[in-house]
Design an enzyme around this catalytic site. Structure first.
Site, PDB file in Angstrom:
ATOM      1  CG  HIS A 181      -3.243   2.664   4.660  1.00  0.00           C
ATOM      2  ND1 HIS A 181      -4.006   3.469   3.843  1.00  0.00           N
ATOM      3  CD2 HIS A 181      -3.075   1.516   3.979  1.00  0.00           C
ATOM      4  CE1 HIS A 181      -4.285   2.837   2.718  1.00  0.00           C
ATOM      5  NE2 HIS A 181      -3.744   1.635   2.781  1.00  0.00           N
ATOM      6  CB  CYS A 194      -4.461   9.967   2.875  1.00  0.00           C
ATOM      7  SG  CYS A 194      -4.825   9.098   4.378  1.00  0.00           S
ATOM      8  CD  GLU A 242      -3.236  -1.086   0.493  1.00  0.00           C
ATOM      9  OE1 GLU A 242      -3.775   0.019   0.490  1.00  0.00           O
ATOM     10  OE2 GLU A 242      -3.734  -2.096  -0.064  1.00  0.00           O
TER      11      GLU A 242
HETATM   12  O1  SUG Z   1      -7.736   3.103   0.518  1.00  0.00           O
HETATM   13  N1  SUG Z   1     -10.445   5.286   0.781  1.00  0.00           N
HETATM   14  C1  SUG Z   1      -9.017   5.074   0.812  1.00  0.00           C
HETATM   15  C2  SUG Z   1      -8.363   5.994   1.811  1.00  0.00           C
HETATM   16  C3  SUG Z   1      -6.872   5.951   1.691  1.00  0.00           C
HETATM   17  C4  SUG Z   1      -6.193   6.725   2.768  1.00  0.00           C
HETATM   18  N2  SUG Z   1      -4.829   6.697   2.590  1.00  0.00           N
HETATM   19  C5  SUG Z   1      -3.903   6.624   3.581  1.00  0.00           C
HETATM   20  N3  SUG Z   1      -4.204   6.272   4.771  1.00  0.00           N
HETATM   21  N4  SUG Z   1      -2.692   6.893   3.275  1.00  0.00           N
HETATM   22  C6  SUG Z   1      -8.678   3.623   1.122  1.00  0.00           C
HETATM   23  O2  SUG Z   1      -9.316   3.028   1.992  1.00  0.00           O
HETATM   24  C7  SUG Z   1     -12.680   4.969  -0.106  1.00  0.00           C
HETATM   25  C8  SUG Z   1     -13.344   4.781  -1.419  1.00  0.00           C
HETATM   26  C9  SUG Z   1     -14.844   4.544  -1.340  1.00  0.00           C
HETATM   27  O3  SUG Z   1     -15.292   4.061  -0.322  1.00  0.00           O
HETATM   28  O4  SUG Z   1     -15.522   4.831  -2.310  1.00  0.00           O
HETATM   29  C10 SUG Z   1     -11.199   4.728  -0.170  1.00  0.00           C
HETATM   30  O5  SUG Z   1     -10.722   4.070  -1.068  1.00  0.00           O
END
Ligand code: SUG
Length: 421
Positions: free
Chosen positions: A235, A352, A167
């Site tokens: 994460h 993020c 990730e």
């Molecule tokens: O991968 N949300 C992302 C958020 C990523 C956050 N990034 C870090 N922590 N670096 C994920 O979970 C939500 C999409 C949706 O529900 O439509 C989403 O993908």
């Protein structure tokens, strides 16, 4: 100690929120994504919030980069899925996801000072655990190959093979005396044990470290606390962040908290830990407010500022802790809230939204670098072309698809990046 290269600075590459930004509840284990499922989204406001955050950091640091939204809806994924309406609507929504905005998941980056060949290495994350994210890496790599195409300075790899979930930088921290010095890279992985998947696998982290040519004595591999994953820290950057010699972390971030500090200190003796105890900010409140999904920045005067989501200021326990910290003599002097609520509602805070790359800014393709006039341009194109609102029922409609495709094309044309269309 290796002398620092003074041309190397940390550049934050923020993901521009794409025109298809929506709330489809696609990420199991991401509490914000699940709880906003089905809400209307506001792509234009979301993207403008992101540009405002970049403008703030450009003023603070004098340098800022950005990465572009990926092509959506992804026709290739749609055809592979052959969605006919008979299955879960998540299958219709996945090809529309704007999730590439969270560039902390775009790649893992090892600066030149850490690598055997003296170039900055980037490995796009395969993001295999979530369907809507697994589609990102080929287009991400295409963009990284352009932005970081100067092979005297950069090496862009392919992703880790799909068996190993990777990730990207969201599970990677770097400790160093200064950004241009050789650093210690800390890789945090999870083990699936509860209801939510561990998205970063240990073997993926170890593979990235090898491929990047890192010094094994300057790598630390740490297990994430399974209870943190279960509480919604999908994460590691939801519960800790590092900058230079400082590790800012919740007391329940790692499986063995004291062991984690010892392991990092063995490789990096100057480590300074700023730990937030559970009695002052519970794990649940830390995850709800994203206190640790912050950008911990070194300001030009050498002091550090923490860029947190507005949600932190609205939380009595988090803000009381922040005020106490600012009044103390610790390394983090300032806590600055920013409004990224549209991204937050999908589980993406200020950290993020950015990929940190330590490099010489002159080595980056200038089309990916921000200045004030380019920020004006971004706002102009977004204001003119990004959909104001997307309702869940709009996902899959041809009219919306046409608008989303045209909006992205307008941005790429304005930035002279039409080769990415
Ligand atoms: O991968 N949300 C992302 C958020 C990523 C956050 N990034 C870090 N922590 N670096 C994920 O979970 C939500 C999409 C949706 O529900 O439509 C989403 O993908």
């Amino acid at each position: 100690m290796t002398p620092p290269n003074s041309k190397l600075v940390e550049i934050n590459f923020d993901g521009i929120v794409g025109p298809s930004h929506n709330y489809a509840g696609l990420s199991l284990g991401n509490i914000a994504s699940a709880s906003h499922k089905g809400d209307p989204s506001y792509p234009r406001a979301a993207a403008l919030q992101g540009v405002a955050k970049m403008r703030g950091n450009l003023a603070r640091l004098g340098v800022q980069g950005f990465l572009l939204p990926l092509p959506r809806p992804n026709g290739l994924l749609s055809s592979v899925l052959a969605y006919d309406g008979s299955e879960a609507p998540q299958l219709r929504a996945a090809p529309w996801s704007a999730s590439s905005m969270w560039t902390a998941n775009a790649a893992t980056v090892s600066p030149a000072a850490d690598t055997a060949d003296g170039t900055c290495h980037l490995s796009p994350a395969n993001l295999v655990t979530m369907l809507h994210r697994a589609q990102e890496w080929p287009d991400t790599k295409r963009m990284l190959d352009i932005a970081f195409g100067d092979s005297d300075h950069f090496t862009v790899h392919g992703p880790v093979p799909p068996t190993f979930g990777d990730e990207g930088a969201a599970n990677h921290m770097r400790l160093c005396e200064g950004h241009g010095n050789k650093g210690v890279e800390v890789f945090v992985y999870g083990k699936t044990s509860g209801t939510f998947p561990a998205r970063q696998h240990e073997q993926a982290s170890r593979l990235v470290a090898r491929v990047h040519g890192l010094d094994p004595a300057a790598c630390v591999f740490i297990e994430q606390n399974p209870a943190a994953i279960e509480a919604g820290a999908f994460h590691n950057d939801v519960v800790s962040v590092a900058n230079e010699r400082v590790l800012f972390t919740h007391a329940e971030a790692f499986a063995d908290q004291a062991g984690a500090y010892d392991a990092i200190r063995a490789a990096f003796p100057a480590l300074e830990v700023v730990e937030v105890p559970s009695a002052e900010v519970s794990l649940a409140e830390a995850i709800r407010t994203y206190l640790f999904n912050a950008q911990l920045l070194t300001l030009p005067d050498g002091g550090m500022a923490l860029i947190v989501p507005e949600e932190c200021r609205e939380s009595a326990s988090v803000w009381a802790w922040a005020e106490k910290m600012m009044a103390s003599n610790g390394p983090i002097r300032d806590v600055i809230p920013v409004d990224v609520r549209q991204s937050m509602a999908n589980g993406g805070g200020p950290a993020c939204l950015r990929l940190r790359v330590v490099c010489d800014p002159a080595a980056v393709d200038p089309r990916f670098m921000l200045d004030e006039s380019k920020a004006d341009l971004l706002e102009h194109v977004i204001g003119d072309t990004w959909p104001e609102q997307i309702d869940p029922a709009d996902i899959g409609k041809d009219t919306l698809a046409a608008q989303v495709i045209a909006a992205r094309a307008a941005l790429l044309q304005a930035l002279d990046l039409s080769e990415l269309i």
